[in-house]
Write a protein that holds these residues in place. Structure first.
Motif, short mmCIF file in Angstrom:
data_model
loop_
_atom_site.label_atom_id
_atom_site.label_comp_id
_atom_site.label_asym_id
_atom_site.label_seq_id
_atom_site.Cartn_x
_atom_site.Cartn_y
_atom_site.Cartn_z
N ALA A 76 3.98 -1.31 3.21
CA ALA A 76 3.49 0.04 3.11
C ALA A 76 4.48 1.15 2.91
N CYS A 77 3.78 2.28 2.50
CA CYS A 77 5.04 3.13 2.13
C CYS A 77 4.09 4.87 2.50
N ASP A 78 4.92 5.69 2.96
CA ASP A 78 4.35 7.20 3.15
C ASP A 78 5.57 8.04 3.28
N ARG A 79 5.63 9.28 2.47
CA ARG A 79 6.60 10.22 2.79
C ARG A 79 6.50 10.80 4.33
N ASP A 80 5.31 10.78 4.82
CA ASP A 80 5.23 11.42 6.19
C ASP A 80 5.49 10.52 7.49
N ALA A 81 6.41 10.91 8.28
CA ALA A 81 6.78 9.88 9.31
C ALA A 81 5.73 9.76 10.24
N GLU A 82 4.75 10.81 10.64
CA GLU A 82 3.59 10.50 11.52
C GLU A 82 2.53 9.53 10.69
N ARG A 83 2.21 9.52 9.58
CA ARG A 83 1.57 8.60 9.08
C ARG A 83 2.15 7.19 9.25
N ARG A 84 3.45 7.14 8.91
CA ARG A 84 4.30 5.67 9.10
C ARG A 84 3.85 5.28 10.42
N ALA A 85 4.01 6.20 11.56
CA ALA A 85 4.19 5.77 13.01
C ALA A 85 2.64 5.19 13.32
N ALA A 86 1.67 5.96 12.67
CA ALA A 86 0.31 5.57 12.94
C ALA A 86 0.12 4.17 12.56
N ALA A 87 0.50 3.98 11.07
CA ALA A 87 0.44 2.83 10.35
C ALA A 87 1.07 1.59 11.10
N ARG A 88 2.01 2.01 11.94
CA ARG A 88 2.76 0.88 12.62
C ARG A 88 2.09 0.32 13.94
N ALA A 89 1.49 1.12 14.16
CA ALA A 89 0.45 0.73 15.44
C ALA A 89 -0.61 -0.14 14.87
N VAL A 131 0.89 -1.20 0.09
CA VAL A 131 -0.04 -0.11 0.00
C VAL A 131 0.75 1.34 -0.03
N ILE A 132 0.78 2.14 -0.62
CA ILE A 132 1.62 3.29 -1.20
C ILE A 132 0.64 4.54 -0.57
N GLY A 133 1.00 5.31 0.31
CA GLY A 133 -0.06 6.43 0.65
C GLY A 133 -0.85 5.94 2.00
N LEU A 134 -0.57 6.48 3.26
CA LEU A 134 -1.28 5.94 4.30
C LEU A 134 -2.17 7.08 4.85
N GLY A 135 -2.81 7.79 4.04
CA GLY A 135 -4.02 8.53 4.54
C GLY A 135 -5.32 7.47 4.29
N MET A 136 -5.85 7.65 3.03
CA MET A 136 -6.66 6.69 2.62
C MET A 136 -6.32 5.36 2.66
N GLY A 137 -5.10 5.27 2.06
CA GLY A 137 -4.35 3.80 2.18
C GLY A 137 -4.48 3.06 3.40
N LEU A 138 -4.31 3.85 4.61
CA LEU A 138 -4.56 3.07 5.94
C LEU A 138 -5.79 2.39 5.81
N HIS A 139 -7.10 3.03 5.47
CA HIS A 139 -8.22 2.71 5.43
C HIS A 139 -8.44 1.50 4.77
N LEU A 140 -7.93 1.54 3.19
CA LEU A 140 -7.84 0.44 2.24
C LEU A 140 -6.92 -0.67 2.80
N ALA A 141 -5.96 -0.38 3.70
CA ALA A 141 -5.15 -1.48 4.06
C ALA A 141 -6.10 -2.30 4.95
N ASP A 142 -6.80 -1.79 5.88
CA ASP A 142 -7.68 -2.61 6.73
C ASP A 142 -8.69 -3.50 5.95
N TRP A 143 -9.23 -2.68 4.90
CA TRP A 143 -10.20 -3.54 4.17
C TRP A 143 -9.49 -4.65 3.35
N CYS A 144 -8.39 -4.44 2.94
CA CYS A 144 -7.51 -5.33 2.40
C CYS A 144 -7.55 -6.83 3.16
N ARG A 145 -7.15 -6.63 4.28
CA ARG A 145 -6.94 -7.71 5.17
C ARG A 145 -8.37 -8.52 5.34
#
Length: 351
Positions: A28-41, A5-19
């Motif tokens: 997964a990938c995002d340029r924003d460190a805060e979004r990556r931190a949220a995705a890690r959790a 998944v690339i882009g962890l704004g809407m991408g984080l929502h889509l990743a959940d539905w993917c599963r």
């Protein structure tokens, strides 16, 4: 199926539905460190990267692109050239030349390209499609499609007022796939010509109306942007007028907004009486539980994407209709810049 998944704004929502639909999200990938931190959790065990190019080195079956609206095509082409199936969450391309390159990449790839256009698979659109396929409406002559948000002026400025953000830099006609993709899917048509108009000349970026001539001879009238008074459920209203009947989604809040009104005039019925009914879509079930109406389109898109990877199924919205819908927004921007004169939409139907 191993999925990135690339882009962890809407991408984080889509990743959940993917599963939830059985896709294994492994990177997964995002340029924003805060979004990556949220995705890690939320995505424990998933490899997280800052650069999308790093995902090219992973063993992926498919990738979901949820990065900036106007930056999808270069990534899509790179993954297609690696034989990785692509699901692109937003506009397919930013101009005709990029669209041609994307089509060429999809044609030469062993993988598939799909546009993640969930509005094509929303319940009200599916009900109207059923009426058209059953021949109830006759030949389709006029379609009206809305994608509108009733928001305060301050909230609108917050979304589209920053030229550094993709919402601030795209043309007001660009975000038209939620209207055009259902139009093309329902009619099996291609866009031929478009004229675009700002709704309010004092606030020209807020909302636009486009008239689109289709290859079938029908006319589509689309509205998108920020206008008041829309139902609060999914921001979409669709009306299809045929030579025999009308089918349109119900303008209402909540559950009824997913229903469709079908009206046939007396002259077109066997008994000579007007026939009018309201049809309610059958719920979609996932893992034994009904899916929320607003998520049905997303679930159907991801299921179709999984089927393309596992069994070679046809993409729900393949590359040519994806490019065609996106180029309506490009042509619309040219029309706006030239006094709303009609502008032809480049032909992308050749194999």
């Amino acid at each position: 199926m191993r999925t990135g998944v690339i882009g962890l704004g809407m991408g984080l929502h889509l990743a959940d539905w993917c599963r939830k639909v059985g896709l294994e999200v492994v990177a997964a990938c995002d340029r924003d460190a805060e979004r990556r931190a949220a995705a890690r959790a939320q995505l424990p065990g998933v490899v997280l990267a800052e650069r999308w190019e790093d995902l090219l080195e992973h063993r992926l079956d498919g990738v979901v692109l949820a990065n900036d609206f106007d930056e999808h095509a270069p990534l899509a082409m790179a993954f297609l050239d690696r034989g990785v199936h692509v699901l692109s969450e937003s506009a397919a391309c930013v101009d005709a030349a990029e669209g041609e390159r994307l089509i060429a990449a999809a044609d030469r790839s062993s993988a598939t390209y799909s546009l993640a256009e969930n509005y094509v698979a929303h319940p009200h659109v599916r009900l109207i499609r059923q009426a058209i396929k059953a021949g109830e409406l006759g030949r389709v002559s006029l379609i009206e499609a809305d994608y509108l948000h009733g928001m305060s002026p301050a909230d609108v400025v917050g979304l589209i007022g920053d030229p550094a953000h993709w919402r601030g830099r795209i043309a007001p006609t660009a975000y038209c796939t939620h209207t055009l993709s259902p139009v093309l899917a329902l009619t099996d048509a291609w866009p031929v010509e478009v004229s675009a108009f700002s709704v309010d000349k004092k606030d020209p970026r807020a909302a636009v109306v486009m008239t689109v001539r289709l290859s079938t001879g029908a006319m589509a009238l689309t509205r998108h942007g920020f206008l008041q008074g829309e139902p609060d459920s999914h921001w979409s209203w669709l009306s299809v007028r045929g030579t025999k009947a009308l089918a349109e989604s119900v303008r209402a809040a909540g559950e009824r907004s997913w229903s469709v009104r079908v009206r046939t005039e007396g002259w077109a019925t066997p008994d000579g009486h007007v026939r009018e009914e309201e049809r309610t879509p059958v719920p979609l079930v996932l893992a034994g539980k009904p899916v929320a109406r607003g998520a049905e389109g997303t679930v159907r898109v991801l299921r179709a994407f999984r089927a393309t990877m596992e069994r070679g199924g046809s993409p729900l919205v393949p590359v040519r209709p994806a490019v065609a819908a996106s180029l309506v927004g490009v042509a619309g921007a040219e029309s706006l810049a030239n006094g709303s004169r009609p502008v032809p939409v480049p032909v992308m139907t050749t194999e």
